[in-house]
Write a protein that holds these residues in place. Structure first.
Motif, mmCIF file in Angstrom:
data_model
loop_
_atom_site.group_PDB
_atom_site.id
_atom_site.type_symbol
_atom_site.label_atom_id
_atom_site.label_comp_id
_atom_site.label_asym_id
_atom_site.label_seq_id
_atom_site.Cartn_x
_atom_site.Cartn_y
_atom_site.Cartn_z
ATOM 1 N N PHE A 1 0.832 -1.204 0.000
ATOM 2 C CA PHE A 1 0.000 0.000 0.000
ATOM 3 C C PHE A 1 0.868 1.257 0.000
ATOM 4 O O PHE A 1 0.603 2.204 -0.758
ATOM 5 N N MET A 2 1.901 1.287 0.827
ATOM 6 C CA MET A 2 2.736 2.482 0.937
ATOM 7 C C MET A 2 3.531 2.733 -0.344
ATOM 8 O O MET A 2 3.701 3.887 -0.754
ATOM 9 N N VAL A 3 4.025 1.682 -0.980
ATOM 10 C CA VAL A 3 4.744 1.849 -2.246
ATOM 11 C C VAL A 3 3.804 2.410 -3.308
ATOM 12 O O VAL A 3 4.171 3.309 -4.093
ATOM 13 N N ALA A 4 2.568 1.892 -3.354
ATOM 14 C CA ALA A 4 1.603 2.347 -4.361
ATOM 15 C C ALA A 4 1.151 3.775 -4.114
ATOM 16 O O ALA A 4 0.877 4.525 -5.065
ATOM 17 N N ILE A 5 1.106 4.188 -2.846
ATOM 18 C CA ILE A 5 0.565 5.508 -2.516
ATOM 19 C C ILE A 5 1.660 6.568 -2.384
ATOM 20 O O ILE A 5 1.367 7.778 -2.348
ATOM 21 N N ALA A 6 2.929 6.163 -2.344
ATOM 22 C CA ALA A 6 4.036 7.099 -2.099
ATOM 23 C C ALA A 6 4.099 8.260 -3.096
ATOM 24 O O ALA A 6 4.249 9.422 -2.675
ATOM 25 N N PRO A 7 3.976 8.023 -4.426
ATOM 26 C CA PRO A 7 4.027 9.162 -5.356
ATOM 27 C C PRO A 7 2.925 10.193 -5.093
ATOM 28 O O PRO A 7 3.150 11.390 -5.264
ATOM 29 N N LEU A 8 1.742 9.716 -4.675
ATOM 30 C CA LEU A 8 0.659 10.642 -4.367
ATOM 31 C C LEU A 8 1.016 11.503 -3.168
ATOM 32 O O LEU A 8 0.798 12.721 -3.179
ATOM 33 N N ILE A 9 1.567 10.887 -2.119
ATOM 34 C CA ILE A 9 1.951 11.632 -0.924
ATOM 35 C C ILE A 9 2.981 12.701 -1.263
ATOM 36 O O ILE A 9 2.877 13.865 -0.837
ATOM 37 N N VAL A 10 3.993 12.315 -2.037
ATOM 38 C CA VAL A 10 5.028 13.280 -2.446
ATOM 39 C C VAL A 10 4.414 14.411 -3.266
ATOM 40 O O VAL A 10 4.724 15.593 -3.062
ATOM 41 N N GLY A 11 3.521 14.052 -4.195
ATOM 42 C CA GLY A 11 2.879 15.073 -5.020
ATOM 43 C C GLY A 11 2.042 16.035 -4.205
ATOM 44 O O GLY A 11 2.035 17.247 -4.459
ATOM 45 N N LEU A 12 1.337 15.532 -3.200
ATOM 46 C CA LEU A 12 0.502 16.391 -2.365
ATOM 47 C C LEU A 12 1.356 17.323 -1.509
ATOM 48 O O LEU A 12 0.970 18.464 -1.249
ATOM 49 N N ILE A 13 2.510 16.838 -1.083
ATOM 50 C CA ILE A 13 3.404 17.680 -0.288
ATOM 51 C C ILE A 13 3.889 18.875 -1.102
ATOM 52 O O ILE A 13 3.929 20.009 -0.612
ATOM 53 N N PHE A 14 4.231 18.638 -2.352
ATOM 54 C CA PHE A 14 4.802 19.706 -3.180
ATOM 55 C C PHE A 14 3.742 20.534 -3.912
ATOM 56 O O PHE A 14 3.969 21.711 -4.191
ATOM 57 N N ASN A 15 2.585 19.915 -4.230
ATOM 58 C CA ASN A 15 1.574 20.614 -5.033
ATOM 59 C C ASN A 15 0.339 21.028 -4.251
ATOM 60 O O ASN A 15 -0.522 21.721 -4.786
ATOM 61 N N GLY A 16 0.237 20.620 -2.986
ATOM 62 C CA GLY A 16 -0.928 20.975 -2.190
ATOM 63 C C GLY A 16 -2.049 19.954 -2.315
ATOM 64 O O GLY A 16 -2.121 19.187 -3.284
ATOM 65 N N VAL A 17 -2.929 19.947 -1.328
ATOM 66 C CA VAL A 17 -3.992 18.935 -1.267
ATOM 67 C C VAL A 17 -5.337 19.442 -1.765
ATOM 68 O O VAL A 17 -6.256 18.648 -1.977
ATOM 69 N N LEU A 18 -5.482 20.745 -1.954
ATOM 70 C CA LEU A 18 -6.802 21.284 -2.286
ATOM 71 C C LEU A 18 -7.355 20.739 -3.604
ATOM 72 O O LEU A 18 -8.524 20.334 -3.657
ATOM 73 N N PRO A 19 -6.569 20.688 -4.699
ATOM 74 C CA PRO A 19 -7.128 20.096 -5.932
ATOM 75 C C PRO A 19 -7.508 18.633 -5.747
ATOM 76 O O PRO A 19 -8.509 18.172 -6.301
ATOM 77 N N TRP A 20 -6.729 17.897 -4.973
ATOM 78 C CA TRP A 20 -7.008 16.481 -4.717
ATOM 79 C C TRP A 20 -8.295 16.316 -3.915
ATOM 80 O O TRP A 20 -9.047 15.371 -4.113
ATOM 81 N N LEU A 21 -8.571 17.269 -3.029
ATOM 82 C CA LEU A 21 -9.810 17.233 -2.247
ATOM 83 C C LEU A 21 -10.995 17.797 -3.022
ATOM 84 O O LEU A 21 -12.135 17.707 -2.558
#
Length: 424
Positions: free
Chosen positions: A157-177
């Protein structure tokens, strides 16, 4: 831009399609079509598991012939993931907590599917609802695992979700939400909800790119089946009933917060699951009237089959004949084409960013009044069309923003036109 983690499946497929087949319209649409087939498969598997294979086949036909579904599937953007991701998430979660399917390595497929579905904007809300409603089943499943399986499942799960976490850190979570436009006022929130409901059931907004103006996304038969499906699930005291009703309500609220009725696509799979259940309820009610008459059991299929066939014919005619030949549809696509062509000068190249692509840089040049697309790995040329804000600022160093073009469909930014500072 290249490592944007949102909707990665469509991005990877687009990169592969454009690499193999070039930047043609077919190559750009192919990923959406392939994902649409995946969505139909998830619908079949889910409905078959809940209501039998015969109803699963009916679900395939109803979904795959829907003009709403067809327009998104052939639109050629990552919007199709908003339809596929909820189906994938529900199927994977149902598989994960099913005791009969909790065997060895079979656990890791639904775990990976759940992780990938979370890359789609607003799907986190549905995932949270699923976790809360099935918390006890989840804990029970965890307890049945060995320590090794638990560690491997967590690592997957963590390997599959890691790119998303990194992307949210650098690009923000508002568009994802789904709240990239900020928190709306109560008035804006209410108006978006009303407009979304109207768009689906009563009179669609003027989005000629995808739909005929003032014609609702659902026709009367499917809308009626949705109402019956809501009634059936409201009577059922089953976890999946609670999940669909509460999940659809939460997603509807999320659409209101997004202030973007284009996000109604995320409700499409749940709406058609409800429609299938309305069909099932109608048949069961008929059987209760004639419980011991086998002839009556088959007679009911005649009017239902007629309505079913007319609905299919209506949607196919509407999408393949009425919509493309509608004057507004032709005008809006001519306007889009004209806007791009106005930027293309004789013997002058334009670099664009193809939306939804993991390697989104393409080169367009005008050769004898015909557009040809050639893939390149860097921004180059005097004139650059950047879709939305996919390109990084340092990539556009030396360019000046000239104009921003907005989509009349959802008021999003279609592309930004940049001119090189030293160009003539």
């Amino acid at each position: 831009a290249i490592f944007d983690p949102v909707n990665p499946v469509h991005g990877l497929l687009t990169w592969l399609s454009v690499t193999l087949f070039g930047g043609s319209a077919i190559a750009l649409r192919l990923p959406s079509v392939l994902l649409a087939f995946v969505g139909v498969w998830f619908m079949y598997k889910m409905v078959s598991r809940w209501h039998g294979k015969s109803n699963g086949l009916i679900a395939i036909v109803i979904l795959s012939t829907s003009s709403w579904f067809l327009s998104i599937a052939r639109w050629g953007t990552a919007s199709i993931e908003s339809v596929v991701a909820p189906l994938a998430l529900i199927w994977a979660w149902d598989s994960l907590i099913d005791e009969e399917r909790q065997k060895g390595l079979g656990l890791f497929v639904p775990i990976a599917v759940i992780a990938l579905s979370l890359y789609s904007p607003m799907l986190i809300y549905l995932a949270v609802i699923l976790f809360i409603l099935h918390f006890m089943e989840f804990i029970k499943m965890i307890k049945t695992m060995s320590i090794l399986i638990r560690v491997m499942a967590f690592f997957t799960f963590m390997v599959a979700i890691a790119p998303l976490i990194v992307g949210l850190i650098f690009n923000g979570v508002l568009p994802w939400l789904g709240i990239e436009n900020g928190i709306p006022s109560i008035k804006e929130f209410g108006l978006t909800l009303i407009e979304s409901f109207k768009h689906i059931f009563w009179s669609a907004s003027s989005f000629a790119e995808l739909n005929i103006e003032k014609v609702p996304l659902l026709e009367i038969f499917t809308a009626s089946m949705v109402a019956l499906g809501l009634l059936k699930y409201e009577r059922d005291n089953k976890p999946r009933s609670h999940m669909l009703l509460i999940g659809s309500g939460v997603l509807f609220i999320a659409i209101g917060l997004s202030q973007n009725i284009a996000n109604t696509a995320v409700l499409l799979p749940i709406i058609y699951i409800l429609a299938i259940n309305g069909f099932i309820l109608l048949y069961h009610q008929w059987r209760q009237i004639f419980p011991k008459n086998p002839v009556a059991h088959y007679i009911v299929f005649i009017p239902l089959a007629i309505l079913f066939l007319f609905t299919i014919r209506y949607h196919l005619t509407r999408y393949y004949i009425a919509w493309p030949n509608n004057n507004q549809t032709q005008m809006v696509y001519k306007d889009h084409s004209r806007a791009i062509r106005d930027f293309i000068k004789d013997n002058k190249d334009i670099t664009i960013v193809v939306p939804g692509s993991i390697a989104p840089i393409a080169k367009i040049s005008t050769i004898e009044h015909q557009d040809s697309i050639e893939i390149t790995n860097e921004i180059q040329g005097d004139t650059v069309l950047v879709v939305s804000s996919l390109a990084k600022k340092d990539e556009l160093e030396g360019y000046t923003l000239d104009q921003t073009i907005y989509s009349p469909y959802d008021n999003s930014k279609l592309f930004k036109l940049y001119i090189k500072n030293n160009s003539n």
